[in-house]
Design an enzyme around this catalytic site. Sequence first.
Site, PDB file in Angstrom:
ATOM      1  N   THR A 172       0.851  -1.199   0.000  1.00 25.63           N
ATOM      2  CA  THR A 172       0.000   0.000   0.000  1.00 25.63           C
ATOM      3  C   THR A 172       0.886   1.249   0.000  1.00 25.63           C
ATOM      4  O   THR A 172       1.904   1.286   0.688  1.00 25.63           O
ATOM      5  CB  THR A 172      -0.903  -0.004   1.259  1.00 25.63           C
ATOM      6  N   GLU A 255      -0.868  -2.739  16.280  1.00 24.80           N
ATOM      7  CA  GLU A 255      -1.386  -1.376  16.383  1.00 24.80           C
ATOM      8  C   GLU A 255      -2.166  -1.003  15.119  1.00 24.80           C
ATOM      9  O   GLU A 255      -3.262  -0.448  15.180  1.00 24.80           O
ATOM     10  CB  GLU A 255      -0.221  -0.395  16.594  1.00 24.80           C
ATOM     11  N   GLU A 377      -3.560  -6.693   6.675  1.00 25.15           N
ATOM     12  CA  GLU A 377      -3.078  -6.617   8.076  1.00 25.15           C
ATOM     13  C   GLU A 377      -3.580  -7.813   8.894  1.00 25.15           C
ATOM     14  O   GLU A 377      -3.952  -7.682  10.055  1.00 25.15           O
ATOM     15  CB  GLU A 377      -3.442  -5.274   8.699  1.00 25.15           C
TER      16      GLU A 377
END
Length: 394
Positions: A172, A255, A377
């Site tokens: 990305t 995170e 992710e």
Amino acid sequence: MSEVLTEKHISPPPLTALTDDEVLFRDNIRQFAEEAIRPHVREMDEKAVFDRAIIDQFFQLGIMGIEIPVEYGGGGGTFFEACLAVEEISKVDASAGVIVDVQNTLSANAFLKWGKNNKELQKKYLSRMAKDTVGAYALSEAGSGSDAFALQTRAELKGDHYVLNGRKLWITNGKEAGIFILFATVDPSAGYKGITAFVIEKEFPGFTVGKKEDKLGIRASSTCELILEDCKVPKSNVLGEVGKGYKIAIETLNEGRIGIGAQMLGVAEGAFQYAQKYAQERKQFGKPIADFQGIQFQLGQMATDIEAARLLVYNAARMKDAGMGFVKEAAMAKLFASQVAERVTSLCIEIYGGYGFTKDYPVEKYWRDAKIGKIYEGTSNMQLQTIAKLVMGK
Ligand SMILES: Cc1cc2nc3c(=O)[nH]c(=O)nc-3n(C[C@H](O)[C@H](O)[C@H](O)COP(=O)(O)OP(=O)(O)OC[C@H]3O[C@@H](n4cnc5c(N)ncnc54)[C@H](O)[C@@H]3O)c2cc1C
């Protein structure tokens, strides 16, 4: 008779309540997204290109360095604020949301946490990221996705440089980025303990950005292959310690998952805003379709799902800012928010009827954009695996 509820019964504000400053921050971003992004969304999706002028505006507004310390030119804000920004922007465009997300919750965060032992490196790159340079996070390869530590990209030490060879896939911000946090192994025989994080600049010799993927959703966000052919990286550009890249990858993604939860929350909210308005305007059988209980129940269920996703995402972000353990909560937030996004956006198309199935109306794009939440992710299966391990105390 039961006592009447008064102030004294009400517990302190939940972790999910916003402070006045956060409300102001959110409202500024909301206004910016409506005015500066919304008019360009359809064209950017069709062309599958993100307008660089909007990225420049992100920098001017400080949206690309929300947590970067003020002394490096950043906003000195919180992780929670970064998530708020991702949510608000994703309400309007999930591609814009992921650009901001990867910049803040993955790339800048990795420097903030793991650059502490190399202040010079931290300062050099965080200053650039706060000012004008997009960051990217390059872990995945063609053969290593969920099993990320099976990566093949090789780094060999030669004097004061590492020489990197290999290919990364699905990266990305690949087209826009100037700085890449890239994972390679210094010793394939050491397994995950050979994995090391390197900071690579777009201009480094031997580094090229390859094919850009043509995607179902988040089409304006670039997803690219990266090619490393004898790419020379100074020894000083190791982020954290040699052989500790696996820890950086895991902990940064933990995170980042909250950020993807925020993106998916925004996607669900954005589609819902359209659908609840449309339901009150569209007339069938002589009255607005919102007057039919079948539609009301759908709206009620969607609003409840969205609120539940918000609570999970905000709570996980607050826990991270408070220095508490948040891994299970982050995985739950991403898992659930991406389920809600897919469910809500699909129902929003149905509320629009046939019109929702066309590109003349915005809801089909939200549905296409929602799909990625269950994949990147860490897929939903990987989130479930993390949650299950933690609830079993493993
Ligand atoms: C648009 C986009 C943007 C991306 N951006 C980035 C980026 O910026 N940086 C980056 O490094 N990567 C990025 N990725 C890669 C992304 O993180 C991977 O695609 C993802 O981790 C899944 O890996 P995979 O595609 O190889 O699928 P696989 O790992 O092959 O998985 C295929 C299926 O098998 C399931 N599966 C695999 N292993 C198990 C298991 N042990 N138990 C149960 N089920 C399992 C998965 O859940 C999935 O359903 C991006 C991907 C996309 C599509």
